[in-house]
Design an enzyme around this catalytic site. Sequence first.
Site, mmCIF file in Angstrom:
data_model
loop_
_atom_site.group_PDB
_atom_site.id
_atom_site.type_symbol
_atom_site.label_atom_id
_atom_site.label_comp_id
_atom_site.label_asym_id
_atom_site.label_seq_id
_atom_site.Cartn_x
_atom_site.Cartn_y
_atom_site.Cartn_z
ATOM 1 N N ASP A 158 0.836 -1.197 0.000
ATOM 2 C CA ASP A 158 0.000 0.000 0.000
ATOM 3 C C ASP A 158 0.874 1.251 0.000
ATOM 4 O O ASP A 158 1.752 1.407 0.844
ATOM 5 C CB ASP A 158 -0.896 -0.029 1.250
ATOM 6 C CG ASP A 158 -1.956 1.047 1.232
ATOM 7 O OD1 ASP A 158 -2.841 0.983 0.370
ATOM 8 O OD2 ASP A 158 -1.892 1.948 2.092
ATOM 9 N N GLU A 168 1.317 -0.553 -5.181
ATOM 10 C CA GLU A 168 0.091 0.226 -5.320
ATOM 11 C C GLU A 168 0.467 1.685 -5.196
ATOM 12 O O GLU A 168 0.393 2.291 -4.137
ATOM 13 C CB GLU A 168 -0.929 -0.180 -4.238
ATOM 14 C CG GLU A 168 -2.289 0.493 -4.410
ATOM 15 C CD GLU A 168 -2.495 1.694 -3.496
ATOM 16 O OE1 GLU A 168 -3.542 2.340 -3.618
ATOM 17 O OE2 GLU A 168 -1.609 1.974 -2.664
#
Length: 656
Positions: free
Chosen positions: A379, A408
Amino acid sequence: MNVMPVVDLGRQPAKATVDEPFPVSATVFREGHDKLGAEVVLTGPDGRRRPPVRMVKHPEVPDRYDAWVTPDALGAWTFEVQAWSDPLATWEHAAGLKIPAGVDVELMFTEGRLLLERVREGLDKSDRHGHGILEGAIDAASDTQRPVGARLAALQAPELVALLEANPLRELVTVEGPYPAYADRTRALYGSWYEFFPRSEGATRDPETGRVTSGNFETAAKRLDAVAAMGFDVIYLPPIHPIGEVNRKGPNNTLTPGPDDTGSPWAIGSKHGGHDAIHPDLGSFEDFDAFVAHARDLGLEVAIDLALQAAPDHPWVTSHPEWFTTRADGTIAYAENPPKKYQDIYPVNFDNDPIGICREVLRVVRLWMSHGVRIFRVDNPHTKPVAFWEWLLKEIRRTDPDVLFLSEAFTRPAMMHGLGAIGFHQSYTYFTWRNAKWELEEYLRELSTESDHLMRPNFFVNTPDILHAYLQYGGPAAFKIRAAIAATGSPSWGVYAGFELFEHVAVKPGSEEYLDSEKYQIRLRDWDAAEREGRTLAPYLTRLNEIRRAHPSLQLLRNVHVHHSDDENILVFSKRASSTTGGEDDIVLVVVNVDPHATRETMVHLDLPALGLSWGDSFVVHDEITHEDWSWGQHNYVRLDPSHEPAHILTVRSPR
């Protein structure tokens, strides 16, 4: 000069995958008029040099040479470009001009004979057929009783030319390299991802009180059978750790949670533990192990989220306050992405104790690896130091080269490319925001031919954070269109649960956030009712994954070729994979109407050589969705009604 693919001046390896061809190119030139040759030589992880692969001239760029090479084992490879003076090609060119003109005829034949004798000396003694070809050519060059034309024809025979190309004479060899490339396992390149929240799968609502009871690993495992049946390869779980109670978010990102609100899984850490713990509602490590085992039995790999951030009540905040940013008023800074605010999340600050943070993250990653996790979706990696990721990924690769990391990072291209360059195996992309035909054409070209040595794309059609306006207002056709392009345009693609149910309502106009976002609350879905009532796209997703598995061309990245249509809403591209068994090439042609609201009719114009065909060929195309067949050629009429089928996914069969 200008050898590619070279990453960061050769300090980082270029992206490669086991059994995936990748292109090597270079500018090659020399003084004078003599001919030259160039080859690529791969050296494998075992230190063994592979047979050289001959480079060919680029059809349009002067002095540019290209070759495709294929690593056949996992690990660190190198490649080098060897350029050399080619006396055989020089002689062939001169002889083809001089002998027919009657200039230096016998001298040319003598020089040719001497070159052929050199080739014969270096040819493997066991190659009796090759020696026979050379002996015949040497005899022709020496036989002054034969007609000159017959002698020259013997020295220009196709079988001799092929033998000489395979056994060149190399003079004045220069070497550029070696340069590094790293071949990862196939899942780094190819796979179909499905994302769901375990707490939503199997969750129940009490009809009297309305209270929702969380699902857990045991109930979520029951959903895996349906995911596997749709043909997905990877099941991705958002964070499964304890969720903070301080500043917990309520529904739709509000700051007024009720006593039963669950909070965001990305607000990691509470009195129940941090990144090395499991949320008590989901179960124990034994339950997680059983979930992973069931997924493995179904052919699914489990990917989990690696989100390096903390809730205000994460154990790190107490034990290592220096790992966070303290503001001038003494408070710890929470995450912001204006206008979004994440008061329930503290970003990690690497400035004060980078060594301590590195050791802790490595410990956490290895803990989850020990429980069967071999894929991590990271993330927001662009908010952490690139040098940290470079260290972590190299440390994991050193001992466990099969472990993969997906970046990401929806951010600037330089950062996205940089994260791929230093080791991330896959990357989220701008695909979500590429919806017009011209945007898609440019992006497919970019990802397959310009940035392919730096990053591998994963085309997610939606995420818990991103519900594009195209899906909000495009109706069911928009969902089909995006799925068809994602599944065929990229070897890796992904779906977030609810896509197959056409979930499309935003929290407010102009927002890309879902209404009642699953990030902040448990989402109850009746999968069985949707299937009974025909309200699901699952059969279409299943068919797309079946097509992907059946066609090797769709499992590659660097083989996209964009074709032309006369309509600004009809996207046309092809993917081709050469047969490894001597059979026909695998060719898939994709024609998509990107307008979800209107039927489009147009002419499609194909670059037939890009399909391995000749101009003027006619051939049969088979629609893998509708199972219809048509006879096609260079120019073809198409009509695509998005309310019926917005896309042709065509396999090309032999020319008639």
